[in-house]
Design a protein around this motif. Structure first.
Motif, mmCIF file in Angstrom:
data_model
loop_
_atom_site.group_PDB
_atom_site.id
_atom_site.type_symbol
_atom_site.label_atom_id
_atom_site.label_comp_id
_atom_site.label_asym_id
_atom_site.label_seq_id
_atom_site.Cartn_x
_atom_site.Cartn_y
_atom_site.Cartn_z
ATOM 1 N N GLU A 128 -11.651 5.781 2.567
ATOM 2 C CA GLU A 128 -11.325 6.962 1.759
ATOM 3 C C GLU A 128 -9.842 7.031 1.398
ATOM 4 O O GLU A 128 -9.406 7.989 0.760
ATOM 5 N N GLY A 129 -9.067 6.039 1.816
ATOM 6 C CA GLY A 129 -7.651 5.998 1.468
ATOM 7 C C GLY A 129 -6.787 6.972 2.235
ATOM 8 O O GLY A 129 -5.687 7.321 1.804
ATOM 9 N N ARG A 130 -7.280 7.425 3.386
ATOM 10 C CA ARG A 130 -6.509 8.378 4.190
ATOM 11 C C ARG A 130 -5.777 7.707 5.345
ATOM 12 O O ARG A 130 -5.048 8.364 6.088
ATOM 13 N N ASN B 211 0.836 -1.196 0.000
ATOM 14 C CA ASN B 211 0.000 0.000 0.000
ATOM 15 C C ASN B 211 0.876 1.254 0.000
ATOM 16 O O ASN B 211 2.013 1.230 0.458
ATOM 17 N N ASP C 219 -5.054 0.142 5.798
ATOM 18 C CA ASP C 219 -6.131 -0.837 5.867
ATOM 19 C C ASP C 219 -6.000 -1.658 7.141
ATOM 20 O O ASP C 219 -5.093 -2.486 7.282
ATOM 21 N N VAL D 47 -0.203 3.982 1.517
ATOM 22 C CA VAL D 47 -0.629 4.738 2.698
ATOM 23 C C VAL D 47 0.043 4.171 3.951
ATOM 24 O O VAL D 47 -0.029 2.972 4.215
#
Length: 333
Positions: free
Chosen positions: A188-190, A161, A193, A163
């Motif tokens: 929201e991808g902020r 990832n 996971d 993030v």
């Protein structure tokens, strides 16, 4: 290729590099068939991130690295960090300690994903690199008593990832009272996971280094050290004390708090899978999280704690509690 690569120590390094998957073609071409010369080892070996090194810096006034050194030797360590306090409890001289912990270190999260995507801001040392340096120094051997590992917070979850829970993301989550980092931040991808932080995944990511240590330091107790309690289980708030004058509270921080909870569970499960020791430091630090009346964390330039210290990282009191807990797992009985 020089004859240096035919020495026993070079062979040792090449074996470790092969184990952790970072052996270069040039090094492989010069590898010798001779058995590596055995290293006696150092009594205490520490591999970790900023929660381990806890450098005496506040980012604003004091830098976190030694500008006069390179590589892992440039990584600063607080004199009150838990590895330093642990070595005192164990009665280990500084020369018998290999502390390769470093700010921004991760298990295996580099600046480039497996698909070749570059991720700005990610360039810390990995577990493999810290272990390689320890091997080069002859830190793994029959004299090695303890190998402590504290990593995972700076990693991408899932592994590829883009993030991570980096400082800029944490700060943006803390100051944004509208969005914060509630559970919707993951979708929201902020935020990383949370579902991907599992014991199996964690174990797979550290397995090769653990196997290497088991082989070359057969008498060592390998410890996976957990993180201190930043907030009680199920909490939704994240707090920041400012200059000793007040406290900023982010009430929408459930994803941030759960991130630490997931790491705790993953570390415990991974230790069981790999047959190593998990050191749970949350009981010793419970009730002293970021929002507690008596937090054992550094804040922003607060004279009540360590003025030169990374925010959200343990204060000397917090490090003392971690050191004592780790020592309780290795003290002679």
């Amino acid at each position: 290729m020089t004859s240096t690569w035919t020495t026993g120590r070079a062979a040792l390094l090449l074996r470790l590099a092969a184990v952790v998957g970072v052996l270069t073609t040039a090094a492989a071409a010069g590898a010798a068939d001779a058995e590596p010369a055995p290293a006696a080892g150092r009594r205490l070996v520490v591999l970790g991130d900023s929660y381990t090194a806890n450098p005496p810096c506040d980012v604003v006034r004091v830098k976190c690295e030694d500008s006069g050194a390179t590589g892992l030797r440039a990584c600063l360590h607080s004199p009150t960090s838990w590895p330093v306090q642990l070595s005192t409890l164990m009665g280990v001289d500084a020369a018998d300690v290999e502390n390769n912990s470093c700010s921004s270190a991760s298990i295996d999260t580099g600046p480039v994903t497996s698909t070749g995507q570059e991720v700005p801001g990610r360039g810390g040392f990995t577990l493999a690199q810290e272990a390689l340096e320890a091997a080069k120094d002859g830190a793994f051997g029959p004299r090695t008593q303890v190998v402590a590992i504290q990593l995972g917070f700076n990693d991408a979850w899932p592994r590829d990832n883009t993030v991570t829970a980096d400082v800029s993301r944490v700060v943006s989550c803390v100051i944004d009272l509208v969005q914060g980092c509630d559970t919707d931040a993951v979708a929201e991808g902020r935020w990383p996971d949370l579902e991907s932080i599992t014991g199996t995944s964690y174990a797979d990511r550290i397995r090769k280094v653990v196997d290497y240590v088991k082989y070359y330091a057969p008498n060592a107790k390998i410890q996976l050290v957990g993180y201190p309690e930043v907030a009680p289980a199920g909490a939704t708030d994240w707090c920041v004390d400012l200059l000793g004058a007040g406290r900023w509270v982010q009430p929408r921080a459930r994803a941030m708090v759960e991130y630490w909870e997931r790491l705790q569970t993953a570390q415990r499960d991974a230790a069981g899978i790999l047959g190593i020791d998990f050191v749970d430091v949350k009981p010793a630090t419970a009730g002293h999280g970021l929002c507690a009346a008596d937090p054992w964390f550094n804040v922003f330039l607060d004279l009540r704690n360590d003025v030169a210290g990374l925010p959200f990282h343990p204060s000397p009191k917090g490090d003392a509690a971690v050191a004592a807990t780790v020592y309780s797992h290795v003290a002679p009985r």
